[in-house]
Design an enzyme around this catalytic site. Structure first.
Site, short mmCIF file in Angstrom:
data_model
loop_
_atom_site.label_atom_id
_atom_site.label_comp_id
_atom_site.label_asym_id
_atom_site.label_seq_id
_atom_site.Cartn_x
_atom_site.Cartn_y
_atom_site.Cartn_z
N ASP A 287 0.83 -1.20 0.00
CA ASP A 287 0.00 0.00 0.00
C ASP A 287 0.87 1.26 0.00
OD1 ASP A 287 -2.33 1.41 -0.08
OD2 ASP A 287 -2.97 0.96 1.97
N ARG A 291 -0.35 8.91 0.69
CA ARG A 291 -1.18 8.96 1.91
C ARG A 291 -0.60 8.09 3.02
NH1 ARG A 291 -3.51 6.00 -1.83
NH2 ARG A 291 -3.57 3.76 -1.42
N1 LIG Z 1 2.30 7.47 13.40
C1 LIG Z 1 1.43 8.41 13.08
N2 LIG Z 1 1.68 9.71 13.35
C2 LIG Z 1 0.80 10.67 13.01
N3 LIG Z 1 -0.37 10.45 12.40
C3 LIG Z 1 -0.69 9.19 12.11
C4 LIG Z 1 0.18 8.10 12.42
N4 LIG Z 1 -0.38 6.97 11.98
C5 LIG Z 1 -1.54 7.31 11.42
N5 LIG Z 1 -1.75 8.65 11.48
C6 LIG Z 1 -2.91 9.40 10.98
O1 LIG Z 1 -4.06 8.56 10.98
C7 LIG Z 1 -4.54 8.37 9.64
C8 LIG Z 1 -5.02 6.94 9.47
O2 LIG Z 1 -3.93 6.06 9.69
P1 LIG Z 1 -3.67 4.79 8.75
O3 LIG Z 1 -3.87 5.17 7.33
O4 LIG Z 1 -2.38 4.19 9.12
O5 LIG Z 1 -4.87 3.87 9.25
P2 LIG Z 1 -5.41 2.55 8.61
O6 LIG Z 1 -6.15 1.84 9.68
O7 LIG Z 1 -4.31 1.83 7.96
O8 LIG Z 1 -6.44 3.10 7.55
P3 LIG Z 1 -6.51 2.78 5.99
O9 LIG Z 1 -6.23 1.31 5.85
O10 LIG Z 1 -7.91 3.18 5.66
O11 LIG Z 1 -5.44 3.62 5.35
C9 LIG Z 1 -3.36 8.75 8.74
O12 LIG Z 1 -3.77 9.23 7.50
C10 LIG Z 1 -2.68 9.85 9.55
O13 LIG Z 1 -3.35 11.08 9.36
#
Ligand SMILES: Nc1ncnc2c1ncn2[C@@H]1O[C@H](COP(=O)(O)OP(=O)(O)OP(=O)(O)O)[C@@H](O)[C@H]1O
Length: 423
Positions: A287, A291
């Site tokens: 992925d 983003r």
């Molecule tokens: N380590 C971090 N520091 C700061 N912000 C974070 C961090 N991890 C995630 N975020 C914020 O939270 C949002 C969602 O995180 P992430 O994309 O990792 O979640 P996810 O559960 O994998 O969601 P998806 O699979 O829909 O992308 C990110 O776009 C970012 O804005």
């Protein structure tokens, strides 16, 4: 008869209690007002007070994580697991002399006695464990599993009590992501906390915690570091280094037009550096996109994040095609669902395109379906944005070779990208 996972004793009830975490308002040393402790809740069929704080109680860690902690015969942990039909139960996982790990459900009856084998009941879970440990009685005759050494929670096992939520940062697939403060022996530090809602299925929970397991393996300045997981109560939490600069794609949308070219070149080189490291670790991220690159510190250092889909198999065949980021996928993934390190190289090419087009959506004007059709049927490729440095554009286009084997490796293109960023 002892009941192991999948064969719990009929007519018995699993250990139950359940407790809600208190809400508190706290102030940090620096005077920062910390909004709240996140409201936590234990599972209904859950833990008893005598072992809630025991070092060998590991909460809802997945079987795979528990098994990895048990090295020698007789090593054991106490954990929670989902038994039949979504009921959360307590269980003992123990390494047997046959080298296998066996998992035994702790049952309780209407008299509040606890037992594995109905032939021996105790008044508390800790008494039950002490009995098996001191008497060296096997948990079941068939397994000959004996409790010898209680294995303590690893350093990555974090208490919910140590986490103080500051504010919401974003929305993840399983729950909110928060900026928080983590209080440990090292002091107080700002962290990001990914949460998972309590009512999630076992499948979703395993996926969520697999991300943490993958992240634990990596240590690189361009990869988001995990500090640990909190799995004793709900919501489950992944605690990681906080990248306060947020997602690269948002930053590019806001600042891309005025950003110096040198900074964009640095973004490319730093993302490549993180990915070359992951490539060396045989991690297929699956992925890669702007983003999922976060920015950290005053220097806005690029850190690869979101290991929710990643895997360390050399080649991965995934038929689910659930929620896939079509515009970042290589032709062999779109057609045959074959992921490899080289499909990450393709996605890196798309990431480079995003960087020089100021965070625009790839394949502008095309739907996901149209994009898929054009790539698979007509070998369509995007044109790199006009101001992409020539040598970088050339590398990005090589990443979009139809034949995955002809694509460069990240470690192969990294030296050139670093040189170009230093110019
Ligand atoms: N380590 C971090 N520091 C700061 N912000 C974070 C961090 N991890 C995630 N975020 C914020 O939270 C949002 C969602 O995180 P992430 O994309 O990792 O979640 P996810 O559960 O994998 O969601 P998806 O699979 O829909 O992308 C990110 O776009 C970012 O804005």
């Amino acid at each position: 008869m002892a009941s192991t996972i999948g064969e719990t004793g009929k007519g018995t009830k699993s250990t139950q209690s359940g407790q809600s975490g208190a809400k508190k308002l706290k102030k940090t040393k620096e005077g920062t007002s910390v909004e709240d402790k996140i409201e936590t809740k234990d599972d209904e069929g859950s833990i008893t007070d005598d072992i809630r704080n025991a070092d060998f109680y590991h909460g809802l860690i997945p079987k795979t994580d528990a098994e990895a902690l048990l090295k020698k015969e007789g090593d054991f942990v106490l954990r929670k697991t989902e038994h039949n039909s979504g009921v959360i139960v307590l269980c003992i996982s123990v390494k047997t002399d046959g080298e296998k790990v066996k998992h035994f459900v702790i049952n309780t009856d209407t008299n509040k006695s606890y037992f594995i084998d109905p032939a021996h009941k105790e008044t508390s879970v800790s008494n039950l464990i002490n009995f098996y440990k001191s008497s060296k009685t096997p948990l079941s005759a068939a397994s000959n599993a004996k409790l010898k050494k209680a294995i303590e929670r690893p350093p990555w096992g974090i208490n919910h009590d140590a986490i103080f939520i500051v504010k919401k940062l974003g929305q993840g697939a399983f729950g909110e992501v928060y900026l928080a403060e983590y209080v440990s022996e090292k002091g107080r530090e700002r962290v990001a906390v990914k949460t998972m809602k309590g009512e999630a299925s076992r499948d979703a929970r395993n996926k969520f915690l697999k991300e943490a397991r993958m992240m634990r393996k990596y240590d690189h300045r361009n990869v988001v570091k995990i500090l640990g997981v909190a799995v004793h109560e709900h919501p489950l939490m992944i605690v990681m280094e906080c990248c306060e600069g947020g997602a690269m794609c948002s930053y590019l949308k806001k600042n891309g037009k005025t950003m110096p070219m040198k900074e964009k070149n640095r973004f490319v080189a730093e993302a490549a550096e993180g990915l070359a490291y992951l490539e060396k670790q045989q991690c297929i991220h699956r992925d890669i996109a702007a983003r999922n690159c976060l920015l950290s510190g005053k220097a806005n250092t690029v850190k690869i994040s979101d290991f929710g889909m990643s895997d360390d198999k050399a080649i991965l065949h995934d038929d689910t095609l659930e929620k896939v980021p079509v515009k970042w996928l290589a032709p062999e993934v779109l057609q045959d669902r074959i992921y490899s390190l080289k499909s990450d190289v393709w996605a890196f090419g798309v990431l480079v395109w995003e960087i020089y087009s100021n965070g625009a959506e790839p394949y502008p004007g095309l739907t996901r379906l149209q994009t898929r059709a054009k790539i698979v049927l007509t070998d369509y490729r995007m044109k790199m944005p006009d101001d992409t440095p020539g040598e970088i554009a050339k590398i990005a286009i090589q990443c979009w070779e139809k034949n995955a084997d002809k694509r460069p490796s990240l470690s192969g293109i990294l030296p050139d990208l670093k040189k170009l960023a230093d110019k």
